[in-house]
Structure formats: C-alpha cells, structure tokens
Scaffold this active site. Structure first.
Site, PDB file in Angstrom:
ATOM      1  N   SER A  85       0.822  -1.220   0.000  1.00  0.00           N
ATOM      2  CA  SER A  85       0.000   0.000   0.000  1.00  0.00           C
ATOM      3  C   SER A  85       0.854   1.267   0.000  1.00  0.00           C
ATOM      4  CB  SER A  85      -0.961   0.005   1.198  1.00  0.00           C
ATOM      5  OG  SER A  85      -0.249  -0.034   2.418  1.00  0.00           O
ATOM      6  N   TRP A  86       1.989   1.256   0.727  1.00  0.00           N
ATOM      7  CA  TRP A  86       2.851   2.440   0.722  1.00  0.00           C
ATOM      8  C   TRP A  86       3.494   2.620  -0.648  1.00  0.00           C
ATOM      9  CZ3 TRP A  86       5.929   4.196   5.598  1.00  0.00           C
ATOM     10  CH2 TRP A  86       5.029   4.443   6.641  1.00  0.00           C
ATOM     11  N   ASP A  98      10.842  -6.791   0.301  1.00  0.00           N
ATOM     12  CA  ASP A  98      10.228  -7.567   1.376  1.00  0.00           C
ATOM     13  C   ASP A  98      10.648  -9.026   1.226  1.00  0.00           C
ATOM     14  OD1 ASP A  98       7.528  -6.867   3.330  1.00  0.00           O
ATOM     15  OD2 ASP A  98       8.106  -8.961   3.097  1.00  0.00           O
ATOM     16  N   ASP A 152      16.214  -9.891   1.582  1.00  0.00           N
ATOM     17  CA  ASP A 152      16.497  -9.541   2.977  1.00  0.00           C
ATOM     18  C   ASP A 152      17.095  -8.134   3.014  1.00  0.00           C
ATOM     19  OD1 ASP A 152      17.422  -9.283   5.557  1.00  0.00           O
ATOM     20  OD2 ASP A 152      18.489 -11.190   5.600  1.00  0.00           O
ATOM     21  N   ASP A 203       7.281   0.436   6.779  1.00  0.00           N
ATOM     22  CA  ASP A 203       6.059   0.222   7.564  1.00  0.00           C
ATOM     23  C   ASP A 203       6.063  -1.184   8.157  1.00  0.00           C
ATOM     24  OD1 ASP A 203       3.555   0.951   8.633  1.00  0.00           O
ATOM     25  OD2 ASP A 203       2.483   0.012   6.954  1.00  0.00           O
ATOM     26  N   LYS A 219       7.935   2.814  11.134  1.00  0.00           N
ATOM     27  CA  LYS A 219       6.964   2.539  12.197  1.00  0.00           C
ATOM     28  C   LYS A 219       7.703   2.213  13.492  1.00  0.00           C
ATOM     29  CE  LYS A 219       3.350  -0.006  11.357  1.00  0.00           C
ATOM     30  NZ  LYS A 219       2.491  -1.188  11.059  1.00  0.00           N
TER      31      LYS A 219
END
Length: 297
Positions: free
Chosen positions: A54-55, A77, A93, A118, A158
C-alpha cells in the site's frame, strides 16, 4: 466479524478498497506526507518491508503524477508481492549486502532521496518483547538507509512507543537534523504504533557504513559514535544520552476517526467490497491446502 460490518466499523478499511489501495495503511503515509511534505522533489525511493504494497502504491501515484519520467521506486520484502505500476519489487532480505547492491544498480549508482519502512513483527502481546523486536527491525532498516540515503534525505519508520523509546530517538538524533514522533489520524489511538520521521540525513564524519552478511547491528554501528552505554575504568556505567522527540498528530481533524464506527454515507453501496489484492503468501496457505485435501480434522 464479517466484511460488511468491518466496512462500517472502520471507514479507512473501506476507503482503501474504494480507492484501490491494498491496505488501510496507505492513509497513514498520505497523512504523514500532508504534515511533512515527504514527497517533495523526491525521485528515488526505497520502501522497506513493503508487502502487501500500500505504501508503494501511494509513492507510485504521488510521485509519477508529477510526470517524473526518471523517478524510480524499489519495494523490498521477504514475502512475495504482486506487481505495482512504476515500482520494482525485490523479494530479499533488507540486511543483506546483495540487496543493497541490487538497489544501487536499479538507481544507476545514485543515492535514494527517501527511505520508508512500515514493517512490524507478528506481535506477541508481550509489550516489552514487541517493542524490542520492533526497535531491532528499525535498526536493520537504518543500516540499509545509512548506506543508500543521500545527505539531506528523509527516513520514516513505524515504531512502538515504550518506556525506552527515548534511547532510539537519541541515536537517530545523531544521524538526522530533526527527529519527530508522529501519529497519523488513520492510526488507531488504542495502538502503540506511531511513526518516527527523520528529516535531513547527516552522515557521521569519519564513518563509512558497510553492510556485512554476518554482521550484527551492534557491529554495524560500531565506530559511528551514535551513542551507547560504556563501562568506565571504575566500573561505573555511563548511561546513553536520552531525549524526548516532539510528538505531532497528523491528519486533518475533519478526517475519519480510526477508532469510531460510522454508518455508510448516503449514496454509498451497502454491499461489502472485496480486497484489492488477495494475499500472495498468507501464513494460513498450507492449512487451506490441507483442508482442501481433507487432511485437517
């Protein structure tokens, strides 16, 4: 609780589906950008711990809407992620040197203007443990950030606020001109979640950040002088300098309250909406396959 009731309970959840975002967290980044103008003059972005994306969707829409043909966005990711227009996705990674090398290759050897994360661990409910793991995840993201972010660039991640979060604020303060703790209105008030907004990257004089495959975060930041406890000759412990970062609530007051329940506005369909993107590698995937084969009792 079914999809229909959740559509009413959480308007951000429904609005994300209406506007084509994969998760409600898209509005958190949008509200952070409203407050800090994070996307201004940004062409090269790294989105760490990006799944489900989403980001990256927000970054793609906002940056490429300015007609920036040279812009590049890299989403990283460990989990596989469905493709997003104008975004290069890497299943890798974030602590591995090969990941850094691949991002630099995509950027043509140029540094990033903005790095965001995030990412969060699967929470256990043990707050001290969750805060510690999240802090370690931030330090892992910070390792790659210091290797790739240009001087003056910005970093957002985050955090879980806890009693020892001031130590992390202090360490980040050695690397950035300004460190701010921000809480978007789209983030539930009942959650420990906030976002650390680090503006104006300042590389440490005499320190060259180097990612090593077998190195720890402690070893990575050794020699950077960003602050850590030390034992004096008289065996007294010298405590780290601790600071309190300014706290800012982001998002217009007229925006939806993430902790409130709403009825759907007039003109909206009362039917529930399907997710924009189904999970590509859900943790329950194996259980579903076993259920289909009749292997679960």
């Amino acid at each position: 609780m079914g999809k229909s009731s959740k559509d009413k309970r959480d308007l951000y959840y429904r609005k994300a589906k209406e506007e084509g975002y994969r998760a409600r967290s898209a509005f958190k980044l949008l509200q952070l950008n409203e407050q800090f103008q994070l996307f201004k003059d940004v062409k090269r972005v790294v989105d760490l711990c990006a799944a489900p994306g989403s980001w990256s969707q927000v970054l793609s829409r906002e940056i490429f809407s300015r007609d920036e043909p040279d812009a590049k966005i890299v989403a990283v990711d460990l989990q596989p992620m469905a493709s997003i227009p104008n975004v290069t996705t890497l299943q890798a990674d974030i602590t591995h040197p090969k990941t850094l090398a691949k991002i630099l290759e995509i950027f043509g050897g140029e540094p990033a203007d903005f790095v965001c994360s995030d990412g969060a661990p699967d929470v256990t409910g043990l707050h001290d443990l969750d805060e510690y793991i999240q802090a370690q995840l931030i330090l892992c993201a910070l390792q790659l950030t210091t290797c790739i972010l240009k001087p003056g660039g910005n970093f957002v991640a985050k955090i879980f606020r806890g009693r020892d979060i001031d130590l992390l604020y202090s360490q980040l303060g050695y690397l950035f001109d300004k460190v701010i703790c921000a809480k978007p209105r789209a983030s539930r008030g009942t959650s420990l979640e906030s976002f650390i907004v680090c503006l104006g990257y300042r590389p440490r004089p005499g320190w060259t950040p180097t990612l090593r495959e077998d190195g720890s975060t402690e070893e990575f930041f050794e020699g950077s002088g960003i602050g850590r406890a030390s034992l004096r000759d008289d065996l007294e412990l010298e405590e780290e300098e601790r600071v309190i970062a300014p706290f800012i609530a982001c998002g217009d007051l007229s925006a939806y309250d993430s902790d409130a329940t709403y009825t759907l506005e007039e003109g909206f369909s009362s039917t529930s909406l399907d997710p924009v993107q189904m999970p590509t590698a859900p943790p329950y995937k194996k259980a579903l396959e076993m259920k289909r084969k009749g292997l679960l009792k």
